[in-house]
Enzyme design. Structure first.
Site, short mmCIF file in Angstrom:
data_model
loop_
_atom_site.label_atom_id
_atom_site.label_comp_id
_atom_site.label_asym_id
_atom_site.label_seq_id
_atom_site.Cartn_x
_atom_site.Cartn_y
_atom_site.Cartn_z
N LEU A 112 33.39 -30.43 -8.09
CA LEU A 112 32.94 -31.71 -7.53
C LEU A 112 33.39 -32.90 -8.36
CD1 LEU A 112 29.31 -31.25 -6.23
CD2 LEU A 112 31.42 -31.46 -4.93
N GLY B 45 35.73 -33.08 -10.84
CA GLY B 45 37.18 -33.17 -11.02
C GLY B 45 37.91 -33.56 -9.75
N HIS C 41 17.11 -20.61 -14.44
CA HIS C 41 16.64 -20.90 -13.09
C HIS C 41 15.62 -19.85 -12.65
CE1 HIS C 41 16.64 -21.62 -8.82
NE2 HIS C 41 17.40 -22.67 -8.98
N ARG D 55 11.90 -26.32 -12.89
CA ARG D 55 12.52 -25.03 -13.16
C ARG D 55 12.10 -24.42 -14.49
NH1 ARG D 55 18.60 -26.23 -10.88
NH2 ARG D 55 17.97 -26.18 -8.70
N LEU E 265 24.78 -31.62 -8.16
CA LEU E 265 25.78 -32.08 -7.20
C LEU E 265 25.85 -33.60 -7.25
CD1 LEU E 265 24.91 -29.73 -4.20
CD2 LEU E 265 26.67 -29.44 -5.92
#
Lengths: 640, 256
Positions: A45, A47, A268, A332, A443
């Site tokens: 994402l 790069g 996670h 998390r 993201l």
């Protein structure tokens, strides 16, 4: 040696800093942009979006990926979604709230100005991705749908079924493909960066190994961006793709780039538990499942009945019990530790008693099977393919696993490392998530760095180099670094010991998981440091790599990556040992409350540790960037 | 957990693109049914390395069925016997003790073998580069909610967009055609309002680039059967319609 850790944060109130930066930055005029060459390493994402945008702006761009195609990068595996402060549901979200949640989620160990910028550009990311054709989920009226995620009390997560990372990466890949087709970006595929080259105090380029021919080559540029992902595979078993590695970042570190907060790793909470010893990786089940699934374990450690036979009053919905206001959506790090405690207390479920239940029975009864299928169908199918169990009928079994690394190369506000001209973006840098990353924020950060930050900040550096000659790849320093890399790989083949790189990687991962995983203590970390060091010596003497260095050799590729994981592993333990507090993903058992919650020490540890390579992996130098909070007040993180 | 015994792997070895390949046979005495098929190859590779032999080269990465890197014919089927499943998600419980499993690289002229099971799928990238995008440079995009998109439209677009670019469709096709791959991308973008401006240009450019590398579609439907994401061959009909329209449509009057 002293190290310049000036973060170059712009003037002005927090909420104005980014706009002030844009208003005052030095630009490169359009006709001059083609005089500058930028190398982007990695096409995930961060790069792909950076390379595509540089290409659109008119820079000469070369993008490198070790995959066969940019579309394979591990960003593709992200499932749940991407956050933005759009406030489309009208539930009280704002840029400030996203900023605050991210700082709080990161346990007050992130740099305020960077996080605020991230929250500011989050909305532009959604606009951009929709314009590019990313098919985010929509309501029947045609408007975008949102879901909630851990660590937030608003619904701000945009998603494309359980394949959000795939759709966003394909979007960025589409942009990149267009620039490649137009000739603005040159793509080098199946090329692995194995070192960087610094000349006259600035990063002058990179050295690569062609994975098909084994040839080494040098590439010069005005600036180099590393968007090479995180180092979660140091644990061997993780949710990362098999080839994710730390090599690019580590080699940059060895050449002078400070490595920040290496001990901040995220475990996670919702992954499929390990089934046996030869397992090669763990598979994530999206955190979004916690929206509708309820997490529980049997009250009794001696429980032998199947889940459906255990009555309500003999189940412990422990997250709902301990954290009533966030319940199953606790962040998390908190959820992972709670699961570990249940399993350590013998209440684990499954054949190896190494998991907890994530149960959808109530949600299916309330919403109907078809709604659940619509929301999570592909995840349920994936679970069934891996475990052979049908989660519509029996609860899923989940357990925490290494997933993301908040630490990474130290960067300033402009995302430049301590090496001038060398930038780090996405998971490869340390900047935005503090000691713990919230779901659906990776993201966001990757795209923020690539689309909306680097294209602005890089001109600050490039403009100073206008019309100045830079060394090309024939410079003697390139030759020297290239020869060192060639010798290093030749040596892996020459050792001719008895064990392949996976053997060592598995043993290394176990040490790190046991002593520098979900909880850590001083004695364990000291033991880990000595164990890793001796295992590394054994690796250097007993490694066996078969095949040649003249064509495809995946064993040789792996050997180089494992070698770098050893040195990183030592730095992780060193960092974890120095940080005598518990914060986010870093939990030191010596620093906890009576009921097992993390105890932070803001007085002494509200800093970023930035490590300098000294040549001895056991004796790195620690430098500190003090964290100054202008807007946020330190508080004890509570999700109760 | 059940243990499968006495598995025979007959696997394709080929030193390079221009050398002759051959099958090599390996015995796997015991393997858990919880193991994935690629973990079986990992175990075999570790054994080969210990014996001083070169490991079998195969493409793989995420092992979650989403990156599209893994690519092998298992018993003559692209990605093996389980429907809607990429090789990396195939588990040994699909097989039985005593099975002989034949493993080959993708079979397609457009995907030349690099080594062993690794092939070159670069033509897919070339198709993408001529039209597999919406021209929307960074910055200046309108608000994401400005164009409502009906749910059935976004769902159909998403179905097509779930393509992982693995190449199973090409490998399964008797003609080595890439129509399903190309059609999936065209359908993903051409169904969306944002994709309309370049709709016919896209279809024309991508189809013609595809034809430079790949065979022709003769409606066998093997691609759909092999697709790990179960993408429908209806997308090929969408592509064909848009391609033929691209040849006679007056693009000054897109809306007519």
């Amino acid at each position: 040696m002293s190290m310049n850790l000036d973060a170059n944060i712009p003037e002005g109130p927090l909420a104005d800093k980014w706009q002030n930066f844009i208003a005052n930055e030095r630009l490169v005029n359009p006709s001059n942009k083609r005089k500058f060459k930028i190398i982007v390493v990695g096409t995930g994402l961060a790069g792909a979006s950076a390379a595509a945008t540089f290409g659109e702006l008119g820079y000469e761009v070369e993008a490198f990926t070790f995959h066969d195609s940019p579309r394979r990068a591990h960003s593709i595996s992200a499932q749940g979604g991407i956050n933005a402060a759009k406030n489309y549901p009208g539930d009280g979200d704002s840029v400030h709230r996203l900023f605050f949640d991210t700082v709080k989620g990161g346990d007050f160990r992130a740099r305020e100005a960077n996080v605020h910028r991230l929250a500011e550009v989050s909305n532009e990311i959604i606009d951009q991705m929709v314009a590019q054709g990313v098919p985010f989920a929509r309501e029947y009226g045609g408007l975008l749908d949102n879901r909630s995620f851990g660590g937030a009390q608003v619904s701000r997560t945009f998603y494309a079924r359980g394949q959000t990372g795939q759709q966003l990466l394909i979007g960025a890949y589409q942009q990149l493909s267009r620039q490649i087709g137009l000739g603005n970006v040159k793509l080098w595929n199946r090329m692995e960066m194995v070192d960087i080259v610094n000349i006259d105090g600035r990063c002058a380029g990179i050295v690569c190994r062609d994975l098909l021919t084994g040839e080494f080559s040098s590439h010069s540029a005005h600036a180099v961006v590393l968007a090479t992902g995180g180092y979660g595979n140091v644990f061997y078993l993780s949710t990362n793709a098999m080839s994710c590695n730390v090599t690019a970042a580590w080699r940059a570190h060895r050449r002078g780039a400070a490595f920040a907060n290496p001990s901040y790793t995220q475990i996670h909470p919702t992954c499929i538990p390990q089934a046996d010893d030869f397992q090669s990786k763990l598979t994530l089940m999206s955190e979004s499942l916690r929206n509708d699934g309820r997490i529980w374990v049997p009250v009794s450690a001696d429980e032998t009945r199947t889940a459906d036979q255990i009555p309500e009053d003999e189940r412990d919905y422990y997250l709902e019990r301990i954290y009533p206001s966030f319940g199953n959506l606790a962040p998390r790090d908190v959820s992972s530790r709670a699961a570990k405690r249940m399993v350590d207390a013998g209440q684990g479920v499954g054949p190896l008693k190494n998991g907890v239940y994530l149960d959808f029975a109530d949600a299916i009864e309330r919403l109907g099977r078809s709604t659940i299928e619509e929301r999570y169908g592909n995840l349920f199918d994936m679970y069934e393919r891996i475990t052979g169990e049908n989660p519509y009928e029996t609860p899923m079994r989940i357990y925490p696993a290494s997933h993301y690394t908040m630490g990474g190369l130290w960067v300033d506000y402009e995302l430049m490392t301590t090496v001038p001209g060398l930038y780090a973006a996405g998971e490869a840098n340390f900047s935005d998530h503090g000691a713990n990353r919230l779901g659906a924020s990776a993201l966001m950060q990757g795209l923020s760095d690539g689309y909306f930050v680097l294209p602005y900040t890089i001109s600050m550096y490039l403009s100073k180099l206008l019309n100045k000659p830079i060394p090309d790849a024939s410079h003697e320093e390139f030759t020297k670094v290239e020869n060192e890399a060639r010798d290093r790989f030749a040596n892996y083949l020459a050792i001719d010991g008895t064990q392949g790189p996976d053997y060592f990687h598995r043993k290394l991962g176990k040490i790190i998981w046991d002593y520098c995983g979900m909880d850590r203590d001083a004695d364990g970390l000291r033991k880990a440091l000595s164990d890793i060091s001796s295992l590394h010596e054994e690796f250097k003497k007993d490694l066996k790599v078969t095949g040649s260095d003249k064509n495809v050799n995946q064993t040789l590729e792996k050997a180089g990556r494992v070698d770098d994981f050893f040195e990183l592993g030592m730095l992780m333990c060193k960092d974890a040992l120095n940080r005598e507090e518990s914060c986010g993903g870093h939990f030191r058992v010596e620093y906890q409350t009576d009921d097992g919650e993390a105890v932070r020490n803001d007085e002494d540890f509200a800093y970023v540790s930035a490590w300098e390579w000294t040549g001895d992996p056991l004796e790195p130098n620690e430098h500190k960037e003090q964290l100054e909070y202008e807007v946020v007040k330190f508080q004890t993180r509570s999700y109760k | 957990m059940t243990i499968l015994t006495n598995i025979t792997i007959k696997i394709w070895r080929q030193e390079g693109p221009d050398t002759e390949g051959r099958f090599e046979t390996h015995q796997i005495p015991e393997i858990s049914d919880e193991a994935s098929f690629l973990e079986l190859l990992d175990i075999l590779n570790e054994r080969l390395i210990e014996e001083g032999k070169e490991a079998i080269v195969f493409d793989h990465d995420c092992r979650e069925g989403i990156c599209g890197t893994c690519s092998m014919m298992i018993d003559g089927q692209a990605h093996g016997p389980q429907k809607g499943t990429a090789t990396c998600q195939l588990h040994m419980r699909t097989f039985s003790s005593g099975d002989e499993i034949v493993v080959e690289p993708w079979r397609a002229t457009a995907f030349p073998i690099i080594k062993d099971l690794m092939v070159d799928r670069a033509p897919f990238d070339r198709i993408m580069e001529v039209g597999g995008f919406i021209t929307a440079p960074t910055g200046g995009a309108p608000d994401a909610n400005i164009i409502p998109i009906p749910k059935p439209v976004i769902d159909a677009s998403m179905d097509a967009a779930s393509c992982i670019g693995c190449g199973a469709c090409v490998a399964a096709c008797p003609n080595g055609a890439a129509n399903l791959f190309t059609a999936a991308k065209i359908t993903h973008l051409n169904l969306l309002p944002q994709g309309q401006a370049e709709r016919y240009k896209r279809a024309e450019a991508m189809v013609e680039k595809m034809d430079e590398y790949f065979g022709s579609c003769t409606n066998h439907g093997e691609c759909e059967a092999a697709c790990p994401k179960e993408i429908s061959i209806d997308t090929i009909a969408t592509m064909n319609v848009d391609y033929w329209k691209s040849k006679f449509k007056n693009r000054q009057h897109l809306d007519r």
